[in-house]
Write a protein that holds these residues in place. Structure first.
Motif, mmCIF file in Angstrom:
data_model
loop_
_atom_site.group_PDB
_atom_site.id
_atom_site.type_symbol
_atom_site.label_atom_id
_atom_site.label_comp_id
_atom_site.label_asym_id
_atom_site.label_seq_id
_atom_site.Cartn_x
_atom_site.Cartn_y
_atom_site.Cartn_z
ATOM 1 N N ARG A 147 40.435 36.477 43.464
ATOM 2 C CA ARG A 147 40.667 35.155 44.055
ATOM 3 C C ARG A 147 42.030 35.089 44.729
ATOM 4 N NH1 ARG A 147 40.843 32.465 39.696
ATOM 5 N NH2 ARG A 147 43.088 32.159 39.698
ATOM 6 N N SER A 148 43.063 35.637 44.087
ATOM 7 C CA SER A 148 44.433 35.598 44.611
ATOM 8 C C SER A 148 45.034 36.993 44.474
ATOM 9 C CB SER A 148 45.282 34.583 43.839
ATOM 10 O OG SER A 148 44.721 33.292 43.896
ATOM 11 N N PRO A 149 44.875 37.853 45.490
ATOM 12 C CA PRO A 149 45.327 39.242 45.386
ATOM 13 C C PRO A 149 46.780 39.359 44.935
ATOM 14 C CG PRO A 149 44.038 38.932 47.380
ATOM 15 C CD PRO A 149 44.244 37.564 46.796
ATOM 16 N N GLY A 150 46.995 40.297 44.005
ATOM 17 C CA GLY A 150 48.339 40.570 43.535
ATOM 18 C C GLY A 150 48.772 39.774 42.318
ATOM 19 N N THR A 151 47.897 38.904 41.815
ATOM 20 C CA THR A 151 48.295 38.053 40.683
ATOM 21 C C THR A 151 47.956 38.671 39.333
ATOM 22 O OG1 THR A 151 46.205 36.825 40.770
ATOM 23 C CG2 THR A 151 48.054 35.955 42.056
#
Length: 328
Positions: A130-134
């Motif tokens: 959903r939120s790359p890098g999280t």
């Protein structure tokens, strides 16, 4: 839900022109996309309705079957040619969702549905999809439904479609149409494993549209779709198996196996198939093949049981298919 505009495409070329707009999404039955919009996971600025396009089921020149991307799941499962020539596909479709959803869902939309991982839907959770890098909270969280094959440290989500598992076993081909023309992609290559970019789920390019799924001719052998789930209906698979088995004189002449509920995409069991071709059609041979396929499987805290469950379902499905008379 964010504001968006709605456009209804009159033909494929109009759909492609509308779909080329920034942040446009194609709308089929809407059974997954609308949910994702409500959950503020998807934020399209334009919805391009393609439900009136590619709605035919046609025999192909080589004896296969071409199913338009706009065909409803119910219609595909009920089509006489599908039921007689590709029964594993009809079984898989009927094992998915509810009758009401199948009446709305389209072939193309089914292939485009996204994971049902709870952390993906929870905007308070860390989710690289959903939120790359999280990060990925599922790695150390509640991961009973998650992947045992092909996962990465960035994502352990599974792909939910039943239909696509049968299509993988059938060597189906997906036709994608874009501004530069059409191209055919094997179903097994259409979805991609997560690696470090789990937000990239398919090989679709910007603006491309699924226009058809083609099934090959001459699928020989008995077939079955087995789905193991927590309740009898409207539940996603813990493990599913689509298998096609042809036995001649007690020997495996042809076998195709695909697994669901185990990976980020429909999982073609290439290792199991290689172990079985030319082998005796015995329970012991099926056990060896299942173990070869699951050798690289890795369980998490809550889902390690799926490895043994997958092994048992593969073996049991093949045993039952091999026991059927007139297996040819």
């Amino acid at each position: 839900m964010n504001p968006f505009t709605y456009e209804r495409a009159s033909d494929p070329q109009a759909a492609l022109m509308l779909g080329a707009q920034a942040n446009a999404k194609y709308l089929g039955g809407g059974t997954n996309l609308v949910d994702l919009m409500r959950e503020t996971i998807e934020h399209p600025s334009v919805l391009v309705d393609v439900t009136g396009l590619s709605c035919a089921i046609e025999d192909s020149d080589d004896g296969g079957l071409r199913i338009g991307a706009g065909v409803r799941n119910t219609a595909a499962a009920a089509d006489r040619r599908v039921r007689e020539r590709y029964p594993v596909l009809s079984e898989a479709i009927l094992a998915g969702a509810s009758a009401q959803i199948r009446n709305m869902a389209t072939m193309g939309g089914n292939l485009m549905q996204r994971t049902r991982c709870g952390y993906f839907y929870d905007d308070a959770a860390h989710c690289n999809k959903r939120s790359p890098g999280t990060g990925c909270d599922a790695l150390e969280g509640f991961n009973r439904m998650h992947a045992i094959l092909g996962a990465s440290d960035a994502c352990v989500a599974t792909y939910p479609s039943d239909m696509a598992v049968a299509l993988a076993a059938l060597d189906a081909v997906v036709t994608l149409t874009g501004r530069n023309g059409a191209r055919d992609v094997p179903l097994v290559d259409f979805h991609v494993l997560p690696g470090q970019t789990p937000q990239i789920e398919t090989v679709l390019e910007q603006g491309e549209l699924i226009t058809a799924v083609t099934l090959p001719p001459g699928v020989r052998g008995r077939s079955s779709y087995r789905k193991v789930r927590d309740r009898a209906s409207y539940a996603f698979a813990l493990i599913s198996v689509a298998a096609i088995l042809e036995v001649q004189d007690g020997v495996v002449a042809n076998v195709r196996i695909a697994l669901g509920g185990v990976a980020h995409k429909p999982w073609r069991a290439n290792a199991a198939e290689a172990a079985l071709k030319g082998a005796p059609a015995t329970e012991e041979a099926f056990r060896v093949a299942a173990q070869a396929e699951l050798a690289p499987a890795r369980g998490l805290r809550d889902n390690a049981f799926k490895i043994e469950l997958a092994r048992r379902v593969i073996i049991d499905t093949l045993v039952k298919l091999s026991a059927l008379k007139e297996n040819r």
